[in-house]
Design a protein around this motif. Structure first.
Motif, PDB file in Angstrom:
ATOM      1  N   GLU A  98      40.031  42.623  53.762  1.00  0.00           N
ATOM      2  CA  GLU A  98      39.107  41.646  54.334  1.00  0.00           C
ATOM      3  C   GLU A  98      39.159  40.332  53.554  1.00  0.00           C
ATOM      4  O   GLU A  98      39.330  40.310  52.338  1.00  0.00           O
ATOM      5  N   TRP A  99      38.975  39.250  54.276  1.00  0.00           N
ATOM      6  CA  TRP A  99      38.946  37.942  53.636  1.00  0.00           C
ATOM      7  C   TRP A  99      37.872  37.883  52.547  1.00  0.00           C
ATOM      8  O   TRP A  99      38.111  37.386  51.445  1.00  0.00           O
ATOM      9  N   SER A 100      36.698  38.396  52.858  1.00  0.00           N
ATOM     10  CA  SER A 100      35.570  38.271  51.937  1.00  0.00           C
ATOM     11  C   SER A 100      35.781  39.045  50.641  1.00  0.00           C
ATOM     12  O   SER A 100      35.156  38.734  49.624  1.00  0.00           O
ATOM     13  N   GLU A 101      36.679  40.039  50.672  1.00  0.00           N
ATOM     14  CA  GLU A 101      36.956  40.807  49.460  1.00  0.00           C
ATOM     15  C   GLU A 101      37.642  39.967  48.379  1.00  0.00           C
ATOM     16  O   GLU A 101      37.676  40.368  47.209  1.00  0.00           O
ATOM     17  N   LYS A 102      38.191  38.848  48.769  1.00  0.00           N
ATOM     18  CA  LYS A 102      38.953  38.013  47.836  1.00  0.00           C
ATOM     19  C   LYS A 102      38.084  36.969  47.126  1.00  0.00           C
ATOM     20  O   LYS A 102      38.544  36.284  46.206  1.00  0.00           O
ATOM     21  N   LEU A 103      36.834  36.835  47.567  1.00  0.00           N
ATOM     22  CA  LEU A 103      36.029  35.699  47.116  1.00  0.00           C
ATOM     23  C   LEU A 103      35.654  35.756  45.640  1.00  0.00           C
ATOM     24  O   LEU A 103      35.388  34.721  45.028  1.00  0.00           O
ATOM     25  N   SER A 104      35.617  36.945  45.062  1.00  0.00           N
ATOM     26  CA  SER A 104      35.288  37.005  43.638  1.00  0.00           C
ATOM     27  C   SER A 104      36.329  36.266  42.809  1.00  0.00           C
ATOM     28  O   SER A 104      36.001  35.647  41.787  1.00  0.00           O
ATOM     29  N   TRP A 105      37.593  36.305  43.260  1.00  0.00           N
ATOM     30  CA  TRP A 105      38.637  35.556  42.544  1.00  0.00           C
ATOM     31  C   TRP A 105      38.486  34.057  42.770  1.00  0.00           C
ATOM     32  O   TRP A 105      38.605  33.260  41.828  1.00  0.00           O
ATOM     33  N   VAL A 106      38.230  33.669  44.003  1.00  0.00           N
ATOM     34  CA  VAL A 106      38.046  32.245  44.300  1.00  0.00           C
ATOM     35  C   VAL A 106      36.857  31.693  43.519  1.00  0.00           C
ATOM     36  O   VAL A 106      36.915  30.600  42.942  1.00  0.00           O
ATOM     37  N   TRP A 308      36.887  50.054  37.248  1.00  0.00           N
ATOM     38  CA  TRP A 308      38.233  49.510  37.065  1.00  0.00           C
ATOM     39  C   TRP A 308      38.345  48.075  37.573  1.00  0.00           C
ATOM     40  O   TRP A 308      38.949  47.220  36.922  1.00  0.00           O
ATOM     41  N   ALA A 309      37.771  47.788  38.732  1.00  0.00           N
ATOM     42  CA  ALA A 309      37.862  46.425  39.271  1.00  0.00           C
ATOM     43  C   ALA A 309      37.265  45.414  38.296  1.00  0.00           C
ATOM     44  O   ALA A 309      37.815  44.318  38.103  1.00  0.00           O
TER      45      ALA A 309
END
Length: 322
Positions: A98-106, A308-309
Motif C-alpha cells: 500500500e502507498w500509505s505503508e511507505k509514509l514512515s520513510w517519507v 523488527w520494523a
C-alpha cells in the motif's frame, strides 16, 4: 533451539551445501554490464493517491528483455537538498504493498521506491519466453534454457537497475541508499546490495532463495520451495540431472553472490522458520564480508517478527548520516 536445523553454534559457521558455478563472477559482471547499457526509459507518473507531506508516483522502467517494470515511488515535498533513499522489495508472489505503508520513510526525510517483481502480484511485466513450468515456479523458470534464461536472474538485475535509477534522480543522494525486505524481499535486498556496490545499508529478514540444496536435503522443498520438488518429480524423477540442476540454480543462489556485498548489513532470523530454514539463511549471511549483525528470534518462524520494523528504521537512521 529448533530440532529440525543446526544448533546456533553450527549455524554461525555454516557455509552452504549448494554448488557455486566456477564462472559466477564473470556471469554477473557480464549481465550487470548489459543491464547498464540499456536505455531504461524511465517514467514518473503522478499517482491518483497523494498525501499532504509526500509526492507519490508510478515509476516505470524498461528492464532486461524489454519488460516494463513498475515501482511505487514516494518522496517528501519541498526538498531543498539531496536526501537518502530506501529501496523496498516484497515477498514471493505478492506486490509492492500500500502507498500509505511507505509514509514512515517519507516522514523521516527519505525517498522510497518499492518494486513489483515481474510476473508476480504487481504491475510489472514478465516478458520471458521459456520452456517448462510457469505455475508456482519462478525459481526453476527458465532452467532448461540455461542460466541466462532464469527468471530470477532478470529479477535480480531489476533490483540493481532500480537502484541505479534512484541514484540518478536529482533529489536522491546516491551515497545514502538502503535496501530492505523480508523473505523473497530479503533475498532481493541482498541481491540488490550484491549487484550494486553503492548500496550503503542492507536490512533483510529471513531471506528466501538461499542454499537450495540444503532446503531440498532437509525435505523442506515445500511451501515457497515446492517447485524444487515438483521439478524433479516431473522432469527428472530419477535425479539423473541433479548436479546440473543445482549448479544452474547456483547462479541465482544468494549465498553465491553475497560475497560481493559492501553494504553494512543487519539481518533477522527466526530460528523456528521451516519456510526458509535458518541454515539456508546463514549460508548467505556467513559469506558477507562487509560489516554485519544478525538478530535471532528463537521462538518465531516465517512470520511477523515483533519490533523488527522499528529496529530497521533505527538501524538506517543511525547509519545513514542524515
Amino acid at each position: 533451539m529448533p530440532a529440525f536445523d543446526f544448533p546456533i553454534e553450527k549455524l554461525q559457521n555454516y557455509m552452504g551445501s549448494s554448488p557455486c558455478p566456477d564462472d559466477i563472477d564473470q556471469f554477473w559482471d557480464r549481465n550487470i554490464a548489459e543491464m547498464k547499457a540499456l536505455d531504461p526509459q524511465v517514467e514518473l507518473i503522478p499517482s491518483k493517491l497523494q498525501f499532504p507531506n509526500a509526492q507519490a508516483f508510478e515509476l516505470y522502467f524498461t528492464g532486461v528483455d524489454g519488460a516494463r517494470i513498475h515501482a511505487k515511488y514516494l518522496r517528501p515535498k519541498n526538498i531543498s537538498k539531496p536526501i537518502p533513499g530506501v529501496i523496498e522489495f516484497h515477498g514471493y508472489g505478492y506486490h509492492s504493498g500500500e502507498w500509505s505503508e511507505k509514509l514512515s520513510w517519507v516522514n523521516s526525510g527519505f525517498a522510497i521506491a518499492s518494486m513489483d517483481c515481474r510476473g508476480q502480484g504487481g504491475n510489472s511485466q514478465d516478458s520471458s519466453s521459456v520452456l517448462g513450468n510457469t505455475l508456482k515456479g519462478h525459481i526453476i523458470r527458465g532452467i532448461d534454457s540455461g542460466p541466462d534464461a532464469l527468471l530470477f536472474k532478470k529479477i535480480f538485475l531489476d533490483t540493481a537497475q532500480l537502484a541505479n535509477i534512484l541514484m540518478s534522480l536529482d533529489e536522491v543522494d546516491e551515497t545514502r541508499l538502503a535496501a530492505i525486505g523480508g523473505s523473497q524481499g530479503g533475498a532481493l535486498a541482498l541481491a540488490c546490495a550484491a549487484l550494486e556496490p553503492k548500496i550503503k545499508l542492507c536490512a533483510p529478514h529471513y531471506p528466501f532463495l538461499c542454499d537450495y540444496q540444503r532446503v531440498w536435503n532437509m525435505d523442506l522443498d515445500q511451501n515457497a520451495y515446492e517447485e524444487l520438488r515438483n521439478y524433479f518429480r516431473y522432469h527428472d524423477p530419477l535425479h539423473q540431472r541433479k548436479e546440473q540442476v543445482f549448479n544452474t540454480l547456483g547462479y541465482i543462489d544468494i549465498q553465491n553472490i553475497s560475497k560481493r556485498i559492501k553494504a553494512k548489513t543487519f539481518m533477522a532470523c527466526g530460528l523456528m522458520d521451516q519456510i526458509c530454514p535458518p541454515s539456508s539463511q546463514h549460508a548467505a549471511y556467513n559469506k558477507i564480508s562487509a560489516e554485519k549483525d544478525i538478530v535471532y528470534y528463537p521462538d518465531f518462524a516465517h512470520e511477523r517478527l515483533p519490533g523488527w520494523a522499528d529496529k530497521v528504521h533505527q538501524f538506517i537512521l543511525s547509519h545513514i548520516d542524515y
